[in-house]
Scaffold this motif. Structure first.
Motif, PDB file in Angstrom:
ATOM      1  N   SER A 223       0.784  -1.233   0.000  1.00  0.00           N
ATOM      2  CA  SER A 223       0.000   0.000   0.000  1.00  0.00           C
ATOM      3  C   SER A 223       0.813   1.279   0.000  1.00  0.00           C
ATOM      4  O   SER A 223       0.279   2.343   0.237  1.00  0.00           O
ATOM      5  CB  SER A 223      -0.927   0.006   1.228  1.00  0.00           C
ATOM      6  N   PHE A 224       2.131   1.200  -0.284  1.00  0.00           N
ATOM      7  CA  PHE A 224       2.964   2.373  -0.116  1.00  0.00           C
ATOM      8  C   PHE A 224       3.453   2.996  -1.424  1.00  0.00           C
ATOM      9  O   PHE A 224       4.363   3.804  -1.415  1.00  0.00           O
ATOM     10  CB  PHE A 224       4.195   2.026   0.730  1.00  0.00           C
ATOM     11  N   GLN A 225       2.866   2.652  -2.555  1.00  0.00           N
ATOM     12  CA  GLN A 225       3.397   3.157  -3.810  1.00  0.00           C
ATOM     13  C   GLN A 225       3.368   4.688  -3.864  1.00  0.00           C
ATOM     14  O   GLN A 225       4.311   5.322  -4.332  1.00  0.00           O
ATOM     15  CB  GLN A 225       2.626   2.563  -4.983  1.00  0.00           C
ATOM     16  N   ILE A 229       8.612   7.275  -0.916  1.00  0.00           N
ATOM     17  CA  ILE A 229       9.737   8.006  -0.350  1.00  0.00           C
ATOM     18  C   ILE A 229       9.614   8.099   1.154  1.00  0.00           C
ATOM     19  O   ILE A 229      10.579   7.915   1.887  1.00  0.00           O
ATOM     20  CB  ILE A 229       9.860   9.418  -0.985  1.00  0.00           C
ATOM     21  N   GLU A 230       8.383   8.358   1.637  1.00  0.00           N
ATOM     22  CA  GLU A 230       8.159   8.425   3.078  1.00  0.00           C
ATOM     23  C   GLU A 230       8.331   7.052   3.710  1.00  0.00           C
ATOM     24  O   GLU A 230       8.910   6.925   4.788  1.00  0.00           O
ATOM     25  CB  GLU A 230       6.770   8.977   3.366  1.00  0.00           C
ATOM     26  N   ALA A 231       7.843   6.028   3.019  1.00  0.00           N
ATOM     27  CA  ALA A 231       7.965   4.670   3.553  1.00  0.00           C
ATOM     28  C   ALA A 231       9.420   4.259   3.673  1.00  0.00           C
ATOM     29  O   ALA A 231       9.836   3.674   4.683  1.00  0.00           O
ATOM     30  CB  ALA A 231       7.200   3.693   2.662  1.00  0.00           C
ATOM     31  N   ASN A 232      10.239   4.557   2.658  1.00  0.00           N
ATOM     32  CA  ASN A 232      11.662   4.222   2.724  1.00  0.00           C
ATOM     33  C   ASN A 232      12.353   4.942   3.871  1.00  0.00           C
ATOM     34  O   ASN A 232      13.218   4.376   4.551  1.00  0.00           O
ATOM     35  CB  ASN A 232      12.357   4.573   1.407  1.00  0.00           C
ATOM     36  N   LEU A 233      11.979   6.192   4.087  1.00  0.00           N
ATOM     37  CA  LEU A 233      12.568   6.946   5.194  1.00  0.00           C
ATOM     38  C   LEU A 233      12.158   6.355   6.532  1.00  0.00           C
ATOM     39  O   LEU A 233      12.980   6.240   7.448  1.00  0.00           O
ATOM     40  CB  LEU A 233      12.150   8.416   5.107  1.00  0.00           C
ATOM     41  N   HIS A 234      10.889   5.965   6.658  1.00  0.00           N
ATOM     42  CA  HIS A 234      10.430   5.340   7.896  1.00  0.00           C
ATOM     43  C   HIS A 234      11.145   4.019   8.143  1.00  0.00           C
ATOM     44  O   HIS A 234      11.475   3.679   9.291  1.00  0.00           O
ATOM     45  CB  HIS A 234       8.917   5.118   7.833  1.00  0.00           C
ATOM     46  N   GLU A 235      11.367   3.256   7.072  1.00  0.00           N
ATOM     47  CA  GLU A 235      12.086   1.990   7.215  1.00  0.00           C
ATOM     48  C   GLU A 235      13.508   2.229   7.722  1.00  0.00           C
ATOM     49  O   GLU A 235      13.978   1.572   8.654  1.00  0.00           O
ATOM     50  CB  GLU A 235      12.128   1.260   5.871  1.00  0.00           C
ATOM     51  N   LEU A 236      14.195   3.170   7.123  1.00  0.00           N
ATOM     52  CA  LEU A 236      15.561   3.495   7.530  1.00  0.00           C
ATOM     53  C   LEU A 236      15.618   3.942   8.981  1.00  0.00           C
ATOM     54  O   LEU A 236      16.445   3.457   9.772  1.00  0.00           O
ATOM     55  CB  LEU A 236      16.134   4.581   6.614  1.00  0.00           C
ATOM     56  N   PRO A 266      22.740  -0.408   5.752  1.00  0.00           N
ATOM     57  CA  PRO A 266      23.207   0.024   4.437  1.00  0.00           C
ATOM     58  C   PRO A 266      22.210  -0.279   3.315  1.00  0.00           C
ATOM     59  O   PRO A 266      22.038   0.530   2.397  1.00  0.00           O
ATOM     60  CB  PRO A 266      24.510  -0.766   4.246  1.00  0.00           C
ATOM     61  N   SER A 267      21.544  -1.430   3.393  1.00  0.00           N
ATOM     62  CA  SER A 267      20.527  -1.765   2.398  1.00  0.00           C
ATOM     63  C   SER A 267      19.385  -0.759   2.423  1.00  0.00           C
ATOM     64  O   SER A 267      18.862  -0.355   1.370  1.00  0.00           O
ATOM     65  CB  SER A 267      19.980  -3.173   2.651  1.00  0.00           C
ATOM     66  N   ALA A 268      18.991  -0.347   3.619  1.00  0.00           N
ATOM     67  CA  ALA A 268      17.923   0.638   3.756  1.00  0.00           C
ATOM     68  C   ALA A 268      18.354   2.002   3.221  1.00  0.00           C
ATOM     69  O   ALA A 268      17.538   2.735   2.629  1.00  0.00           O
ATOM     70  CB  ALA A 268      17.492   0.747   5.219  1.00  0.00           C
ATOM     71  N   TYR A 269      19.629   2.355   3.404  1.00  0.00           N
ATOM     72  CA  TYR A 269      20.136   3.610   2.836  1.00  0.00           C
ATOM     73  C   TYR A 269      20.061   3.586   1.310  1.00  0.00           C
ATOM     74  O   TYR A 269      19.661   4.572   0.677  1.00  0.00           O
ATOM     75  CB  TYR A 269      21.584   3.857   3.270  1.00  0.00           C
ATOM     76  N   VAL A 270      20.435   2.461   0.707  1.00  0.00           N
ATOM     77  CA  VAL A 270      20.384   2.350  -0.753  1.00  0.00           C
ATOM     78  C   VAL A 270      18.952   2.532  -1.249  1.00  0.00           C
ATOM     79  O   VAL A 270      18.693   3.282  -2.201  1.00  0.00           O
ATOM     80  CB  VAL A 270      20.955   0.992  -1.216  1.00  0.00           C
TER      81      VAL A 270
END
Length: 346
Positions: A223-225, A229-236, A266-270
């Motif tokens: 549900s994050f398409q 960008i926000e989802a990736n930041l939250h994951e990191l 590091p994977s989350a940063y990528v």
């Protein structure tokens, strides 16, 4: 039986799958059991479904209605209302074998463990099987295992742990202050697992699939398409909180900590940097990776573990640091290729 089991189910607009999940939990062989249903500001018939179920269930049912605050807040709200010796967090589209929680509690008590988990298989929207746990994952070699050892296997992908298939002692979570982080929209389960496993002295496993993870377009995973960008930041940031948690608990001299800091973060940063390129463009990306505060963190990510286990990610991180234009071009080309493939498939 050993004691009360509290099952916490947060729901937002769950009319399609909620009835099936409630039937699955109603038919659990374990007693005593309480169901804590948290309606997170639904705009459909979810709350009425909950109330109707509560009237006819043979178990104790608590129905909580709140303004929409997100799944993490809803889970914490449910946990605050739980009275059980044992606690599990389920989603509104999960399904369970009737013996799931009975077997988890039996194993937990047999080994005096703080946590227990079982395998999980994958089902489609109609409930048909589409994948098995042991297709890609294995169970811990020892049973019970130290939490920190299970955590390492989880972080490197040997063991898979999924929210609906994990059981905790409530006192364990209370004593160690483990809660969901409010407003976190991605990797909130991962953060919770990591903190719990890093703290647990003993984790036991039921080596069979007793829970079923439904894959469908409306699920959290898909549900994050629009908010990627926000989802990736939250994951990191979730993983960075885990790092701080493990440091505070004195877990830095462990394989699990090294896996978290040398592989997962590091994977989350990528993933985050790729999304920055696609969402904001080359200039914004270049400004970020040239900032010394970020470069030092990316430099830590270019390590031997990442190179050995994920050479592709090591290569991307290297490009981001030293050849940012090449990273931008690679990211865009691969995204365009993915879009073309999706159009052909669709």
């Amino acid at each position: 039986m050993s004691g009360l089991l509290s099952l916490i189910i947060p729901v937002y607009n769950g009319t399609k799958y909620l009835p099936g999940t409630l039937d699955s939990l109603e038919n659990q062989n374990y007693e005593p059991l309480e169901l804590i249903l948290v309606d997170d500001g639904s705009t459909d018939d979810t709350l009425n479904i909950m109330r109707s179920f509560a009237e006819k269930s043979r178990h104790e049912v608590k129905v909580i209605s709140q303004a929409k605050a997100g799944v993490s807040v809803a889970r914490n709200r449910g946990f605050s209302e739980a009275d059980g010796k044992y606690v599990a967090f389920c989603d509104h589209d999960d399904l369970f074998d009737p013996c799931c929680f009975l077997k988890l509690i039996d194993e937990m008590e047999r080994h005096d463990s703080e946590m227990a988990f079982c395998g999980h298989d994958f089902i489609d929207e109609e409930g048909k099987p589409i994948g098995r746990y042991d297709d890609k994952h294995s169970y811990p070699k020892a049973n019970p295992s130290k939490g920190i050892d299970v955590l390492y296997d989880y972080l490197v992908g040997k063991v898979s742990i999924w929210g609906g298939a994990v059981l905790y002692r409530r006192d364990f979570l209370l004593t160690n202050g483990i809660r969901y982080t409010p407003n976190c929209i991605c990797a909130e389960d991962n953060e919770f697992f990591i903190k719990a496993l890093a703290t647990a002295k003993s984790v036991t496993c039921v080596r069979e699939s007793l829970a079923f993870w439904r894959q469908h377009p409306e699920s959290t995973r898909h549900s994050f398409q629009d908010l990627k960008i926000e989802a990736n930041l939250h994951e990191l940031t979730a993983y960075l909180r885990c790092k701080a948690f493990m440091e505070k608990r004195g877990k830095t001299d462990t394989k699990a900590y090294r896996a978290l800091t040398s592989l997962v973060i590091p994977s989350a940063y990528v993933a985050y940097l790729q999304r920055v390129v696609l969402a904001y463009g080359k200039e914004r990306f270049r400004a970020m990776v040239l900032a010394e505060s970020l470069r030092s963190k990316l430099a830590d990510g270019c390590n031997l573990m990442l190179f050995m286990k994920r050479t592709d990610l090591f290569f991307k991180l290297f490009l981001a640091m030293y050849l940012p234009d090449a990273f931008v071009n690679l990211t865009r080309k691969r995204y365009e290729k993915k879009i073309r493939a999706r159009c052909v498939k669709g």
